[in-house]
Design a protein around this motif. Structure first.
Motif, PDB file in Angstrom:
ATOM      1  N   MET A  75       0.854  -1.192   0.000  1.00 26.51           N
ATOM      2  CA  MET A  75       0.000   0.000   0.000  1.00 26.51           C
ATOM      3  C   MET A  75       0.888   1.240   0.000  1.00 26.51           C
ATOM      4  O   MET A  75       1.764   1.371   0.849  1.00 26.51           O
ATOM      5  N   THR A  76       0.651   2.140  -0.955  1.00 27.86           N
ATOM      6  CA  THR A  76       1.493   3.334  -1.049  1.00 27.86           C
ATOM      7  C   THR A  76       0.713   4.638  -0.959  1.00 27.86           C
ATOM      8  O   THR A  76       1.320   5.705  -0.881  1.00 27.86           O
ATOM      9  N   CYS A  77      -0.617   4.570  -0.987  1.00 27.94           N
ATOM     10  CA  CYS A  77      -1.398   5.815  -1.006  1.00 27.94           C
ATOM     11  C   CYS A  77      -2.827   5.560  -0.531  1.00 27.94           C
ATOM     12  O   CYS A  77      -3.221   4.419  -0.282  1.00 27.94           O
ATOM     13  N   GLU A  78      -3.614   6.625  -0.455  1.00 29.31           N
ATOM     14  CA  GLU A  78      -5.010   6.494  -0.041  1.00 29.31           C
ATOM     15  C   GLU A  78      -5.812   5.696  -1.064  1.00 29.31           C
ATOM     16  O   GLU A  78      -6.781   5.031  -0.709  1.00 29.31           O
ATOM     17  N   GLY A  79      -5.414   5.760  -2.325  1.00 26.73           N
ATOM     18  CA  GLY A  79      -6.089   4.967  -3.351  1.00 26.73           C
ATOM     19  C   GLY A  79      -5.981   3.479  -3.058  1.00 26.73           C
ATOM     20  O   GLY A  79      -6.946   2.729  -3.244  1.00 26.73           O
ATOM     21  N   CYS A  80      -4.799   3.055  -2.598  1.00 22.72           N
ATOM     22  CA  CYS A  80      -4.598   1.651  -2.222  1.00 22.72           C
ATOM     23  C   CYS A  80      -5.516   1.286  -1.052  1.00 22.72           C
ATOM     24  O   CYS A  80      -6.140   0.222  -1.047  1.00 22.72           O
TER      25      CYS A  80
ATOM     26  N   THR B 259     -10.684  -0.722   8.199  1.00 24.49           N
ATOM     27  CA  THR B 259      -9.806   0.437   8.183  1.00 24.49           C
ATOM     28  C   THR B 259      -8.479  -0.018   7.590  1.00 24.49           C
ATOM     29  O   THR B 259      -8.035  -1.141   7.816  1.00 24.49           O
ATOM     30  N   ALA B 260      -7.873   0.863   6.806  1.00 17.50           N
ATOM     31  CA  ALA B 260      -6.595   0.544   6.177  1.00 17.50           C
ATOM     32  C   ALA B 260      -5.701   1.771   6.242  1.00 17.50           C
ATOM     33  O   ALA B 260      -6.165   2.895   6.075  1.00 17.50           O
ATOM     34  N   SER B 261      -4.424   1.551   6.502  1.00 11.63           N
ATOM     35  CA  SER B 261      -3.459   2.648   6.563  1.00 11.63           C
ATOM     36  C   SER B 261      -2.213   2.288   5.767  1.00 11.63           C
ATOM     37  O   SER B 261      -1.518   1.325   6.110  1.00 11.63           O
TER      38      SER B 261
ATOM     39  N   THR C  81       1.061   2.835   8.035  1.00 13.66           N
ATOM     40  CA  THR C  81       1.485   1.787   8.972  1.00 13.66           C
ATOM     41  C   THR C  81       1.508   0.407   8.331  1.00 13.66           C
ATOM     42  O   THR C  81       2.041  -0.534   8.915  1.00 13.66           O
ATOM     43  N   GLY C  82       0.889   0.284   7.146  1.00 15.52           N
ATOM     44  CA  GLY C  82       0.818  -1.015   6.487  1.00 15.52           C
ATOM     45  C   GLY C  82      -0.142  -1.967   7.168  1.00 15.52           C
ATOM     46  O   GLY C  82       0.025  -3.183   7.092  1.00 15.52           O
ATOM     47  N   GLU C  83      -1.160  -1.413   7.836  1.00 19.07           N
ATOM     48  CA  GLU C  83      -2.098  -2.251   8.569  1.00 19.07           C
ATOM     49  C   GLU C  83      -3.502  -2.166   7.985  1.00 19.07           C
ATOM     50  O   GLU C  83      -3.953  -1.110   7.558  1.00 19.07           O
TER      51      GLU C  83
ATOM     52  N   ASP D 168      -3.203  -7.555  -5.623  1.00 18.99           N
ATOM     53  CA  ASP D 168      -1.739  -7.449  -5.755  1.00 18.99           C
ATOM     54  C   ASP D 168      -1.039  -6.828  -4.568  1.00 18.99           C
ATOM     55  O   ASP D 168       0.014  -6.200  -4.700  1.00 18.99           O
ATOM     56  N   PHE D 169      -1.620  -7.004  -3.387  1.00 19.23           N
ATOM     57  CA  PHE D 169      -0.941  -6.649  -2.141  1.00 19.23           C
ATOM     58  C   PHE D 169      -0.543  -7.950  -1.468  1.00 19.23           C
ATOM     59  O   PHE D 169      -1.033  -9.024  -1.830  1.00 19.23           O
TER      60      PHE D 169
END
Length: 67
Positions: free
Chosen positions: A10-15, A33-35, A38-40, A61-62
């Motif tokens: 995940m690199t952005c809010e789109g992800c 919830t996704a961040s 933090t990669g959580e 693809d994550f």
């Protein structure tokens, strides 16, 4: 029950939004919830469908690193 998943890629809010929108379509998922910072990804579920949730994230693809 809540799943706390460590997700790479995940690199952005789109992800974050792609993951949230995909998981909310799964039966039993109550909240997501996704961040990318933090990669959580935290998923509140009403039934045990962890494998289905992990597959949905990886189909985008994550990579879930704490299965």
């Amino acid at each position: 029950m809540e799943l706390n998943l460590k997700v790479e890629g995940m690199t952005c809010e789109g992800c974050e939004n792609r993951i949230k929108n995909s998981l909310k379509l799964i039966d039993g998922v109550e909240d997501v919830t996704a961040s990318h910072q933090t990669g959580e990804v935290k998923v509140k579920i009403s039934k045990d469908n962890k494998d289905e949730i992990i597959k949905a994230i990886e189909d985008l693809d994550f990579k879930v690193v704490n299965k």
